[in-house]
Design a protein around this motif. Structure first.
Motif, PDB file in Angstrom:
ATOM      1  N   VAL A   1      29.126  20.965  60.138  1.00 56.39           N
ATOM      2  CA  VAL A   1      28.421  22.412  60.595  1.00 56.39           C
ATOM      3  C   VAL A   1      29.527  22.507  61.492  1.00 56.39           C
ATOM      4  O   VAL A   1      29.955  23.615  61.568  1.00 56.39           O
ATOM      5  CB  VAL A   1      27.466  22.436  61.676  1.00 56.39           C
ATOM      6  N   LEU A   2      30.323  21.599  61.697  1.00 64.21           N
ATOM      7  CA  LEU A   2      32.237  22.013  63.428  1.00 64.21           C
ATOM      8  C   LEU A   2      33.038  21.880  62.421  1.00 64.21           C
ATOM      9  O   LEU A   2      33.520  22.910  61.852  1.00 64.21           O
ATOM     10  CB  LEU A   2      32.015  21.381  64.335  1.00 64.21           C
ATOM     11  N   GLN A   3      33.332  21.309  60.785  1.00 60.90           N
ATOM     12  CA  GLN A   3      34.420  20.999  60.385  1.00 60.90           C
ATOM     13  C   GLN A   3      34.580  21.984  59.410  1.00 60.90           C
ATOM     14  O   GLN A   3      36.293  22.338  59.030  1.00 60.90           O
ATOM     15  CB  GLN A   3      34.668  19.757  59.673  1.00 60.90           C
ATOM     16  N   PRO A   4      34.219  23.003  58.478  1.00 61.68           N
ATOM     17  CA  PRO A   4      33.930  23.597  58.297  1.00 61.68           C
ATOM     18  C   PRO A   4      34.703  25.410  59.197  1.00 61.68           C
ATOM     19  O   PRO A   4      35.269  25.619  58.712  1.00 61.68           O
ATOM     20  CB  PRO A   4      32.748  24.699  57.214  1.00 61.68           C
ATOM     21  N   LEU A   5      33.875  25.035  59.992  1.00 60.57           N
ATOM     22  CA  LEU A   5      34.547  26.564  61.085  1.00 60.57           C
ATOM     23  C   LEU A   5      35.654  25.482  61.232  1.00 60.57           C
ATOM     24  O   LEU A   5      35.655  27.008  61.897  1.00 60.57           O
ATOM     25  CB  LEU A   5      33.316  26.572  62.070  1.00 60.57           C
ATOM     26  N   VAL A   6      36.454  24.691  61.495  1.00 64.89           N
ATOM     27  CA  VAL A   6      37.744  24.746  62.135  1.00 64.89           C
ATOM     28  C   VAL A   6      38.528  25.015  61.247  1.00 64.89           C
ATOM     29  O   VAL A   6      39.846  25.346  60.758  1.00 64.89           O
ATOM     30  CB  VAL A   6      37.845  23.142  62.194  1.00 64.89           C
ATOM     31  N   GLU A   7      38.198  24.670  59.573  1.00 64.29           N
ATOM     32  CA  GLU A   7      38.770  25.095  58.770  1.00 64.29           C
ATOM     33  C   GLU A   7      38.892  26.426  58.682  1.00 64.29           C
ATOM     34  O   GLU A   7      40.400  27.048  57.999  1.00 64.29           O
ATOM     35  CB  GLU A   7      38.544  23.803  57.386  1.00 64.29           C
ATOM     36  N   ASN A   8      38.467  27.149  58.632  1.00 65.59           N
ATOM     37  CA  ASN A   8      38.295  28.526  58.928  1.00 65.59           C
ATOM     38  C   ASN A   8      39.522  28.721  59.781  1.00 65.59           C
ATOM     39  O   ASN A   8      40.094  30.201  59.381  1.00 65.59           O
ATOM     40  CB  ASN A   8      36.877  29.210  58.546  1.00 65.59           C
ATOM     41  N   ALA A   9      39.245  28.188  61.003  1.00 68.19           N
ATOM     42  CA  ALA A   9      40.290  28.824  61.769  1.00 68.19           C
ATOM     43  C   ALA A   9      41.694  28.452  61.683  1.00 68.19           C
ATOM     44  O   ALA A   9      42.366  29.535  61.269  1.00 68.19           O
ATOM     45  CB  ALA A   9      39.981  27.965  63.259  1.00 68.19           C
ATOM     46  N   ILE A  10      41.447  27.312  60.917  1.00 68.93           N
ATOM     47  CA  ILE A  10      43.422  27.437  60.636  1.00 68.93           C
ATOM     48  C   ILE A  10      43.523  27.627  59.751  1.00 68.93           C
ATOM     49  O   ILE A  10      44.120  28.990  59.555  1.00 68.93           O
ATOM     50  CB  ILE A  10      43.019  25.834  60.246  1.00 68.93           C
ATOM     51  N   LYS A  11      43.225  28.048  58.649  1.00 63.67           N
ATOM     52  CA  LYS A  11      44.025  28.493  57.631  1.00 63.67           C
ATOM     53  C   LYS A  11      43.513  29.831  57.206  1.00 63.67           C
ATOM     54  O   LYS A  11      44.403  30.283  56.592  1.00 63.67           O
ATOM     55  CB  LYS A  11      43.102  28.380  56.285  1.00 63.67           C
ATOM     56  N   HIS A  12      42.742  30.883  57.810  1.00 60.80           N
ATOM     57  CA  HIS A  12      42.573  31.811  57.748  1.00 60.80           C
ATOM     58  C   HIS A  12      42.890  32.411  59.161  1.00 60.80           C
ATOM     59  O   HIS A  12      43.239  33.965  59.366  1.00 60.80           O
ATOM     60  CB  HIS A  12      41.231  32.704  57.432  1.00 60.80           C
ATOM     61  N   GLY A  13      42.937  32.245  60.308  1.00 59.24           N
ATOM     62  CA  GLY A  13      42.952  33.228  61.523  1.00 59.24           C
ATOM     63  C   GLY A  13      44.722  32.238  61.939  1.00 59.24           C
ATOM     64  O   GLY A  13      45.235  33.342  62.267  1.00 59.24           O
ATOM     65  N   LEU A  14      45.577  30.939  61.824  1.00 57.67           N
ATOM     66  CA  LEU A  14      45.608  30.489  62.730  1.00 57.67           C
ATOM     67  C   LEU A  14      47.732  30.546  61.440  1.00 57.67           C
ATOM     68  O   LEU A  14      48.411  31.455  61.580  1.00 57.67           O
ATOM     69  CB  LEU A  14      46.292  29.236  62.878  1.00 57.67           C
ATOM     70  N   MET A  15      46.975  30.055  60.177  1.00 59.93           N
ATOM     71  CA  MET A  15      48.420  29.813  59.571  1.00 59.93           C
ATOM     72  C   MET A  15      48.460  30.909  58.017  1.00 59.93           C
ATOM     73  O   MET A  15      49.093  31.438  57.783  1.00 59.93           O
ATOM     74  CB  MET A  15      47.552  28.433  57.793  1.00 59.93           C
ATOM     75  N   THR A  16      47.232  32.261  58.885  1.00 55.49           N
ATOM     76  CA  THR A  16      48.059  33.334  58.247  1.00 55.49           C
ATOM     77  C   THR A  16      48.999  33.819  58.753  1.00 55.49           C
ATOM     78  O   THR A  16      49.896  35.110  58.635  1.00 55.49           O
ATOM     79  CB  THR A  16      47.269  34.614  58.066  1.00 55.49           C
TER      80      THR A  16
END
Length: 409
Positions: A301-316
């Motif tokens: 439940v946490l890992q997908p949210l962390v992944e989303n934050a990194i890929k679509h929040g920070l690395m853009t």
């Protein structure tokens, strides 16, 4: 004919109240057992009062009603507290109607018959459907017999009185049989429906989990692949770390069980290590986790949210940023899980459309939609998102505390 109409009226009143409870309250209040028992007892007490208010007048001194039906149902299904409450209701309302020979007959009948009914209550609950019906019929016959005996003792024996009591016993036994049988049938239907709903929910959760695990592997291996040319040793180390985690994560014997916060954080850290090796100083991760939270949570439940934050929040963004992971006890009974980033954020339009078509149109993959569906299925309320374009996004959800207990034994 008036006597038949009076009994039919009583039957209709009892049936309306009992099956109203079964239809509208029983399933909805299954988890709120105290409220469920209170409403059940209240409706049965109302049924008793209505039966006693519209009795079948046999003679000027003899009035008959089927109060035994709600009394038996309440005591056998609800327990001794409900039984005593209904008994008190009968005595108090009979006292309100007036102290006469019928009042004394009522009191004696209840004093003699209620102990027997209460003694049979536990046996009734653990019996099969057929035995429940038979036991309820025996108790109703016993109640009628005690009522006839006490009435004969107080009023005296007469052929007409005995005939009326025989007719009353037949009507009462038939009513008890009908209501117990219908009640058992309704309970079976509700239980079957509940099992089907649970099975459907479990199947959907399993499907969602089967989606997220390959999804995680696919993205993790892609990240490792990008390091194979530039830093093969680091890629090798990350593959070994990932394989060690997967060895314990893919435990198919417990595919549908819950996990601990500690195990969930191991997965998060394994993924973060892979991404930090790839993005370097552009990625920072901060943890704010209550280490004393020993509870069960849904896995992944946490890992997908962390992944989303990194890929679509920070690395853009070129500058990257920080992902903050928080797991804190909010109220003592609820733990809040939050993943926040200071990345690109989302516009109001994107935020409003993010749930459409499982989030893929917005480029967020299956992560947010998947987690929202699983949390909603398990706890009735999904995730919440707060986002400001250019400032970052916060995703959070609450899970009731479920203490750690041994699984499977």
């Amino acid at each position: 004919m008036n006597i038949v109409k009076d009994f039919l009226l009583q039957l209709a009143l009892v049936a309306t109240l009992i099956f109203t409870f079964q239809t509208f309250f029983a399933e909805k209040l299954e988890k709120e057992r105290e409220n469920r028992n209170f409403i059940h007892a209240l409706l049965l007490a109302l049924a008793i009062v209505l039966c006693m208010s519209f009795p079948a007048s046999v003679t000027s001194g003899i009035r008959l009603d089927i109060r035994i039906v709600p009394l038996l149902l309440g005591t056998l299904y609800g327990g001794w507290r409900t039984g005593l409450f209904l008994t008190a209701t009968i005595i108090l309302y009979r006292l309100y109607l007036g102290v006469d020979l019928g009042f004394y007959t009522t009191v004696i009948t209840l004093i003699v018959s209620m102990p027997a009914i209460l003694m049979c209550q536990k046996s009734f609950l653990h019996a099969s459907k057929r035995r429940r019906i038979n036991l309820a019929l025996l108790l109703s016959i016993f109640y009628c017999f005690v009522g006839a005996a006490s009435g004969s003792f107080i009023r005296g024996i007469s052929t007409k009185f005995l005939l009326f009591n025989v007719i009353y016993m037949v009507i009462t036994v038939a009513a008890v049989w009908s209501f117990i049988s219908l009640n058992e049938t309704i309970k079976e239907i509700l239980l079957k429906n509940q099992r089907l709903q649970t099975a459907a929910k479990d199947a959907e959760i399993s499907f969602l989990r089967s989606q997220i695990k390959p999804h995680f592997l696919y993205n993790s291996l892609n990240s490792i692949a990008s390091l194979c040319i530039d830093d093969p040793k680091k890629a090798e180390a990350l593959i070994l770390d990932l394989s060690q985690y997967m060895k314990s994560s893919f435990n198919f014997k417990q595919m549908d069980t819950l996990t601990t916060i500690e195990n969930e954080l191991k997965l998060v850290k394994a993924y973060v290590n892979i991404e930090k090796a790839r993005f370097g100083a552009r990625l920072e991760v901060a943890y704010d986790v209550d280490l004393h939270l020993d509870m069960w949570i849904p896995p992944l439940v946490l890992q997908p949210l962390v992944e989303n934050a990194i890929k679509h929040g920070l690395m853009t963004t070129l500058r990257g940023g920080t992902v903050s992971i928080s797991v804190k006890n909010e109220t003592g009974s609820v733990v809040r899980f939050a993943v926040e980033d200071n990345g690109s954020g989302m516009s109001a339009t994107t935020l409003g459309e993010i749930w459409h078509a499982d989030g893929k149109k917005q480029g967020t993959g299956i992560g947010l939609w998947n987690i929202n569906q699983r949390i909603k299925l398990l706890y009735g309320q999904g995730i919440c998102i707060e986002s400001i374009e250019g400032s970052g996004t916060k995703v959070f959800f609450d899970i009731p505390v479920r203490p750690l207990v041994p699984i499977g034994g």
